[in-house]
Motif scaffolding. Structure first.
Motif, short mmCIF file in Angstrom:
data_model
loop_
_atom_site.label_atom_id
_atom_site.label_comp_id
_atom_site.label_asym_id
_atom_site.label_seq_id
_atom_site.Cartn_x
_atom_site.Cartn_y
_atom_site.Cartn_z
N ALA A 18 0.73 -1.13 -0.05
CA ALA A 18 -0.07 -0.06 -0.05
C ALA A 18 0.75 1.13 -0.01
CB ALA A 18 -0.78 0.21 1.18
N VAL A 19 2.14 1.12 0.58
CA VAL A 19 2.86 2.52 0.82
C VAL A 19 3.45 2.65 -0.49
CG1 VAL A 19 5.09 3.24 1.70
CG2 VAL A 19 3.50 2.22 3.32
N LYS A 20 3.84 1.67 -1.16
CA LYS A 20 4.61 1.72 -2.72
C LYS A 20 3.55 2.23 -3.56
CE LYS A 20 7.49 -0.88 -5.82
NZ LYS A 20 6.52 -0.10 -6.92
N ALA A 21 2.21 1.80 -3.38
CA ALA A 21 1.25 2.22 -4.50
C ALA A 21 0.86 3.68 -4.22
CB ALA A 21 -0.02 1.25 -4.50
N LEU A 22 0.89 4.00 -2.87
CA LEU A 22 0.79 5.34 -2.68
C LEU A 22 1.83 6.53 -3.23
CD1 LEU A 22 -0.68 6.26 0.75
CD2 LEU A 22 -1.77 6.55 -1.27
N SER A 23 3.16 5.77 -2.89
CA SER A 23 3.99 6.43 -3.46
C SER A 23 4.24 6.68 -4.88
CB SER A 23 5.62 6.17 -2.75
OG SER A 23 5.46 6.05 -1.38
N ASP A 24 4.12 5.61 -5.63
CA ASP A 24 4.04 5.34 -6.92
C ASP A 24 3.18 6.35 -7.87
OD1 ASP A 24 6.21 3.45 -6.77
OD2 ASP A 24 4.81 1.75 -7.36
N HIS A 25 2.16 6.37 -7.30
CA HIS A 25 0.69 7.27 -7.96
C HIS A 25 0.71 8.73 -7.38
CE1 HIS A 25 -0.54 3.86 -10.11
NE2 HIS A 25 -0.55 3.06 -9.11
N GLY A 26 1.53 9.15 -6.28
CA GLY A 26 1.53 10.39 -5.85
C GLY A 26 0.42 11.02 -5.57
N PRO A 27 0.14 12.31 -5.95
CA PRO A 27 -1.12 13.01 -5.49
C PRO A 27 -2.27 12.59 -6.01
CG PRO A 27 0.47 14.48 -6.48
CD PRO A 27 1.23 13.06 -6.48
N THR A 28 -2.16 11.85 -7.22
CA THR A 28 -3.47 11.26 -7.91
C THR A 28 -4.10 10.15 -7.00
OG1 THR A 28 -2.04 9.61 -8.98
CG2 THR A 28 -2.75 11.90 -10.15
N ALA A 29 -3.28 9.49 -6.09
CA ALA A 29 -3.90 8.60 -5.33
C ALA A 29 -4.58 8.81 -4.03
CB ALA A 29 -2.85 7.45 -5.17
N MET A 30 -5.42 8.15 -3.48
CA MET A 30 -5.93 8.08 -1.91
C MET A 30 -6.02 6.87 -1.60
SD MET A 30 -8.77 11.20 -1.88
CE MET A 30 -8.85 11.36 0.18
N LEU A 31 -6.02 6.91 -0.21
CA LEU A 31 -6.38 5.50 0.43
C LEU A 31 -7.88 5.22 0.66
CD1 LEU A 31 -3.41 5.72 3.44
CD2 LEU A 31 -3.69 3.89 1.47
N VAL A 32 -8.23 4.02 0.73
CA VAL A 32 -9.63 3.72 1.09
C VAL A 32 -9.79 2.41 1.80
CG1 VAL A 32 -10.14 2.31 -1.19
CG2 VAL A 32 -12.17 3.29 0.08
N ALA A 33 -10.72 2.76 2.90
CA ALA A 33 -10.56 1.86 4.20
C ALA A 33 -12.03 1.08 3.93
CB ALA A 33 -10.43 2.24 5.27
N GLY A 34 -13.16 1.63 4.68
CA GLY A 34 -14.43 1.22 4.51
C GLY A 34 -14.84 1.96 3.50
N GLY A 35 -14.56 2.98 3.11
CA GLY A 35 -14.76 3.78 1.64
C GLY A 35 -16.53 4.58 2.41
N THR A 36 -16.88 4.61 3.52
CA THR A 36 -18.01 5.30 3.89
C THR A 36 -18.09 6.68 3.90
OG1 THR A 36 -17.76 5.02 6.17
CG2 THR A 36 -18.83 3.08 5.22
N ASP A 37 -16.93 7.27 3.82
CA ASP A 37 -16.99 8.76 3.70
C ASP A 37 -16.08 9.18 2.53
OD1 ASP A 37 -17.53 11.28 5.37
OD2 ASP A 37 -15.43 11.70 4.63
#
Ligand SMILES: Cc1cc2nc3c(=O)[nH]c(=O)nc-3n(C[C@H](O)[C@H](O)[C@H](O)COP(=O)(O)OP(=O)(O)OC[C@H]3O[C@@H](n4cnc5c(N)ncnc54)[C@H](O)[C@@H]3O)c2cc1C
Ligand code: SF4
Length: 338
Positions: A18-37
């Motif tokens: 997850a850390v690698k994916a966030l870093s690879d995609h930079g500001p175009t990426a966001m984390l999603v957990a439950g997605g309820t918000d």
């Protein structure tokens, strides 16, 4: 009907992925957990990520570990329903179990996670609206515009911290673990927040909150009260989290933290300090509740009028302290108005 925009979903299986994916995609990426918000915000075009890094399949982020002797560590992807009914959390940190059990509705608590709740976006009547609504009033600086519609001469955004568990984590003296590409850091939960409606977290964009770390309970009593219009699923417009360590009848230390009165949880430090060395008599409680209302300065950008929310701070702090005084270590409070 509002639809989700197209996006790429990256299903991480480990925190490292997850850390690698966030870093690879930079500001175009966001984390999603439950997605309820996050998903409703994407439908309203408040968030426009092209990549979502999913935490739902990361097994190491789920569950409660530890003991009353050493304290407990809660994985960020642990659901709010799990926390609300967890026997150790309910017994030792009743304010946290109560707050988790009061977030939105049962369906959303089954999906929503503690990590998502601690990081949930700030809220404002001018922002939590559809794209068309926001466009019709010219947008605001939190998204797509350049002024604040609540305080037009203000250089900052005053959107409101609306997490139920954030003030509780602060009051309990909890810590959070953040993992990024260069390693991990553990910071006090209060250091996760900033008083800014846009940049409300000190978390770096490529960091993942992996754990909420609770200190050993050590006999600390705690309570959480929530003010909202509809008890069935509304966000808090005032949250009051209180924790206190008592030696017999004498309070040794106490923290009172207010939610939904600013862009971050706000500690009523003078009120907490005034409790130290005191018995929880009706007089002390009234004095301390009055002091706690001081730092409560809600703006006119959520539900109910802001003078009413300020007045209710005093009432709710007094109620929380009375519960702590009257009950033993299991003091747990859930009150709403409707
Ligand atoms: C109708 C409705 C009512 C609601 N009522 C309440 C309420 O009463 N009280 C309340 O507190 N909330 C409420 N919410 C908001 C939301 O449901 C909860 O805050 C929930 O706990 C969010 O968790 P999540 O896992 O779904 O987060 P997500 O929606 O997946 O994410 C929320 C945010 O946190 C970030 N994030 C998620 N996990 C992590 C992580 N591990 N590390 C770093 N960043 C992360 C995401 O990128 C996103 O910015 C409500 C929502 C709705 C739609
Ligand atoms: S406080 Fe001002 S800038 Fe922030 S969301 Fe509300 S209107 Fe927009």
């Amino acid at each position: 009907m509002m639809r989700l925009p197209p996006f790429t979903y990256v299903a991480s299986r480990t925190v490292g992925e997850a850390v690698k994916a966030l870093s690879d995609h930079g500001p175009t990426a966001m984390l999603v957990a439950g997605g309820t918000d996050l998903y409703p915000n994407m439908k309203r075009r408040q968030f426009e990520p092209s990549v979502l890094v999913g935490l739902g399949a990361v097994a190491e982020l789920r569950g409660v570990r530890g003991s009353a002797r050493d304290g407990f560590t809660i994985g960020a992807a642990t659901t709010l329903s799990t926390l609300a009914r967890h026997p150790d959390i309910g017994r030792h940190y009743p304010a946290l179990a109560t707050a988790a059990g009061l977030v939105s509705s049962p369906q959303l608590r089954n999906m929503g996670t503690i990590g998502g709740n601690l990081c949930v976006d700030t809220r404002c009547n001018y922002y939590n609206q559809s794209f068309a609504w926001r466009k019709s009033i010219g947008f605001c600086m939190k998204k797509d515009g350049d002024i604040c519609l609540v305080a037009p001469s203000s250089p900052r955004c005053w959107a409101v911290s609306s997490s139920d568990t954030a003030p509780v984590a602060w009051a309990l003296g909890a810590k959070v673990r953040l993992v990024g590409p260069t390693g991990e850091r553990v910071i006090p939960a209060d250091a996760l927040y900033r008083d800014d409606g846009i940049q409300y977290l000190t978390r770096q964009p490529n960091e993942i909150l992996t754990d909420l770390i609770l200190p050993p309970p050590d006999g600390v009593r705690s309570a959480y009260l929530k003010l909202r219009r509809r008890g069935s699923f509304d966000f808090p417009v005032l949250g009051v989290a209180v924790s206190a360590r008592l030696d017999g009848e004498i309070v040794r230390e106490a923290r009172i933290v207010l939610g939904a009165v600013a862009s971050q949880p706000r500690e009523a430090t003078k009120a907490g300090a005034a409790l130290a060395g005191q018995r929880l008599t009706p007089e002390t409680i009234e004095t301390v509740a009055g002091l706690a209302a001081g730092p409560s300065r809600p703006l006119d950008n959520t539900d109910f009028t802001h003078p009413y929310r300020k007045k209710m701070t005093r009432v709710f702090v007094a109620r929380a302290l009375r519960r702590i005084a009257g009950l033993a270590a299991s003091a747990s409070v859930s009150e709403e108005v409707g």
